[in-house]
Design a protein around this motif. Structure first.
Motif, PDB file in Angstrom:
ATOM      1  N   UNK A   1      10.790 -78.313  43.859  1.00  0.00           N
ATOM      2  CA  UNK A   1      11.075 -78.461  42.432  1.00  0.00           C
ATOM      3  C   UNK A   1      11.083 -77.093  41.750  1.00  0.00           C
ATOM      4  N   UNK A   2      12.239 -76.687  41.216  1.00  0.00           N
ATOM      5  CA  UNK A   2      12.448 -75.440  40.485  1.00  0.00           C
ATOM      6  C   UNK A   2      12.415 -74.203  41.389  1.00  0.00           C
ATOM      7  N   UNK A   3      11.437 -74.113  42.265  1.00  0.00           N
ATOM      8  CA  UNK A   3      11.314 -72.967  43.149  1.00  0.00           C
ATOM      9  C   UNK A   3       9.951 -72.962  43.813  1.00  0.00           C
ATOM     10  N   UNK A   4       9.704 -71.959  44.646  1.00  0.00           N
ATOM     11  CA  UNK A   4       8.417 -71.880  45.326  1.00  0.00           C
ATOM     12  C   UNK A   4       7.313 -71.581  44.320  1.00  0.00           C
ATOM     13  N   UNK A   5       6.259 -72.402  44.362  1.00  0.00           N
ATOM     14  CA  UNK A   5       5.180 -72.183  43.422  1.00  0.00           C
ATOM     15  C   UNK A   5       4.108 -73.244  43.533  1.00  0.00           C
ATOM     16  N   UNK A   6       3.333 -73.388  42.464  1.00  0.00           N
ATOM     17  CA  UNK A   6       2.156 -74.251  42.500  1.00  0.00           C
ATOM     18  C   UNK A   6       2.095 -75.158  41.278  1.00  0.00           C
TER      19      UNK A   6
ATOM     20  N   UNK B   1       3.736 -76.174  36.350  1.00  0.00           N
ATOM     21  CA  UNK B   1       4.099 -75.515  37.596  1.00  0.00           C
ATOM     22  C   UNK B   1       4.396 -74.062  37.295  1.00  0.00           C
ATOM     23  N   UNK B   2       3.721 -73.164  37.990  1.00  0.00           N
ATOM     24  CA  UNK B   2       4.029 -71.746  37.929  1.00  0.00           C
ATOM     25  C   UNK B   2       4.794 -71.405  39.203  1.00  0.00           C
ATOM     26  N   UNK B   3       5.969 -70.821  39.046  1.00  0.00           N
ATOM     27  CA  UNK B   3       6.822 -70.545  40.191  1.00  0.00           C
ATOM     28  C   UNK B   3       7.526 -69.209  39.979  1.00  0.00           C
ATOM     29  N   UNK B   4       8.105 -68.714  41.047  1.00  0.00           N
ATOM     30  CA  UNK B   4       8.779 -67.434  40.912  1.00  0.00           C
ATOM     31  C   UNK B   4      10.218 -67.506  41.398  1.00  0.00           C
ATOM     32  N   UNK B   5      11.048 -66.726  40.750  1.00  0.00           N
ATOM     33  CA  UNK B   5      12.448 -66.626  41.116  1.00  0.00           C
ATOM     34  C   UNK B   5      12.726 -65.195  41.554  1.00  0.00           C
ATOM     35  N   UNK B   6      13.777 -65.036  42.329  1.00  0.00           N
ATOM     36  CA  UNK B   6      14.143 -63.713  42.838  1.00  0.00           C
ATOM     37  C   UNK B   6      15.579 -63.433  42.431  1.00  0.00           C
ATOM     38  N   UNK B   7      15.744 -62.507  41.492  1.00  0.00           N
ATOM     39  CA  UNK B   7      17.066 -62.160  40.992  1.00  0.00           C
ATOM     40  C   UNK B   7      17.399 -60.727  41.404  1.00  0.00           C
ATOM     41  N   UNK B   8      18.282 -60.616  42.403  1.00  0.00           N
ATOM     42  CA  UNK B   8      18.711 -59.308  42.909  1.00  0.00           C
ATOM     43  C   UNK B   8      17.512 -58.451  43.316  1.00  0.00           C
ATOM     44  N   UNK B   9      16.547 -59.105  43.986  1.00  0.00           N
ATOM     45  CA  UNK B   9      15.401 -58.377  44.502  1.00  0.00           C
ATOM     46  C   UNK B   9      14.242 -58.227  43.538  1.00  0.00           C
ATOM     47  N   UNK B  10      14.402 -58.710  42.300  1.00  0.00           N
ATOM     48  CA  UNK B  10      13.339 -58.607  41.309  1.00  0.00           C
ATOM     49  C   UNK B  10      12.637 -59.960  41.157  1.00  0.00           C
ATOM     50  N   UNK B  11      11.317 -59.951  41.330  1.00  0.00           N
ATOM     51  CA  UNK B  11      10.519 -61.164  41.191  1.00  0.00           C
ATOM     52  C   UNK B  11      10.281 -61.463  39.716  1.00  0.00           C
ATOM     53  N   UNK B  12      10.436 -62.726  39.327  1.00  0.00           N
ATOM     54  CA  UNK B  12      10.157 -63.144  37.960  1.00  0.00           C
ATOM     55  C   UNK B  12       9.371 -64.449  38.005  1.00  0.00           C
ATOM     56  N   UNK B  13       8.336 -64.559  37.166  1.00  0.00           N
ATOM     57  CA  UNK B  13       7.479 -65.747  37.148  1.00  0.00           C
ATOM     58  C   UNK B  13       7.819 -66.626  35.954  1.00  0.00           C
ATOM     59  N   UNK B  14       7.835 -67.945  36.215  1.00  0.00           N
ATOM     60  CA  UNK B  14       8.149 -68.904  35.160  1.00  0.00           C
ATOM     61  C   UNK B  14       7.124 -70.030  35.152  1.00  0.00           C
ATOM     62  N   UNK B  15       7.076 -70.725  34.038  1.00  0.00           N
ATOM     63  CA  UNK B  15       6.111 -71.809  33.868  1.00  0.00           C
ATOM     64  C   UNK B  15       6.809 -73.007  33.240  1.00  0.00           C
ATOM     65  N   UNK B  16       6.599 -74.178  33.823  1.00  0.00           N
ATOM     66  CA  UNK B  16       7.042 -75.427  33.189  1.00  0.00           C
ATOM     67  C   UNK B  16       5.814 -76.300  32.978  1.00  0.00           C
TER      68      UNK B  16
END
Length: 210
Positions: free
Chosen positions: A62-67, A82-97
């Motif tokens: 769901x959404x991406x790898x996370x917890x 859920x706190x998860x992270x995305x990888x955009x062109x090698x840059x890690x970004x953290x998101x929360x739903x």
């Protein structure tokens, strides 16, 4: 329900003024009268009657790898994030739903207590996060951390702004890539223990999402 009547710090005695049976709290140095329906932040359930728990669940679907951090009450899920992270062109970004059944409250609040071992060290993880997170510099007021005696409050605001998206029962927040959020993510990863209830809880989470 969590209230003073089911807390280990409470005890009933006769009031010397009117002779009525009265509940007193013994949590602090001084015993004082309390309302049986009230609950302070130091509340600790009498063994066997607790009905609120928090769990950490790892998820990739769901959404991406996370917890997921899931709050359960009476064997049902009332809120989670859920706190998860995305990888955009090698840059890690953290998101929360964040999800809550309660649409009437302007804030979604999670409380983690030091004495509830089923929180899987959520108290320790958010205590560390709260010590380094600066509420005063959080101009958008998306969320706040309150540190108390034996508890940590993680409060997410429903107020909309350019950094936050709100729809249905969900709130989406872009946390960015700062070191404090990365440390929190790593703490959740370190303390995420698979339990026998994990698949059942995941099914309940997905039923709220779909």
């Amino acid at each position: 329900m969590r209230n003073c009547d089911n807390c280990i710090h409470g005890s009933y005695n006769l009031d010397c003024n009117d002779g009525l049976e009265t509940l007193y709290c013994r949590e602090s140095e001084y015993e004082y009268e309390v309302d049986p329906l009230y609950s302070c932040q130091s509340h600790q359930f009498i063994e066997g009657i607790g009905n609120e728990r928090n769990f950490i669940l790892y998820d990739e679907s769901y959404l991406g790898k996370g917890f997921f951090v899931v709050h359960m009450k009476d064997n049902d899920i009332s809120k989670f994030f859920k706190i998860y992270r995305t990888n955009n062109e090698g840059y890690i970004n953290y998101k929360l739903r964040v999800f809550s059944d309660d649409k009437s409250n302007d804030n979604i609040e999670f409380v983690f207590r030091s004495f509830e071992d089923f929180d899987n060290s959520l108290f320790d993880a958010f205590l560390k996060f709260g010590r380094y997170f600066d509420n005063e510099s959080n101009d958008t007021n998306i969320f706040s951390i309150i540190l108390g005696s034996g508890y940590v409050k993680f409060i997410i605001s429903k107020n909309t702004c350019k950094e936050i998206k709100q729809f249905s029962n969900f709130i989406d927040i872009n946390l960015g890539d700062n070191s404090e959020v990365e440390d929190l993510y790593n703490e959740l990863e370190k303390n995420c223990n698979t339990s026998l209830d994990e698949e059942n809880i995941k099914r309940l989470v997905m039923s709220k999402i779909n």
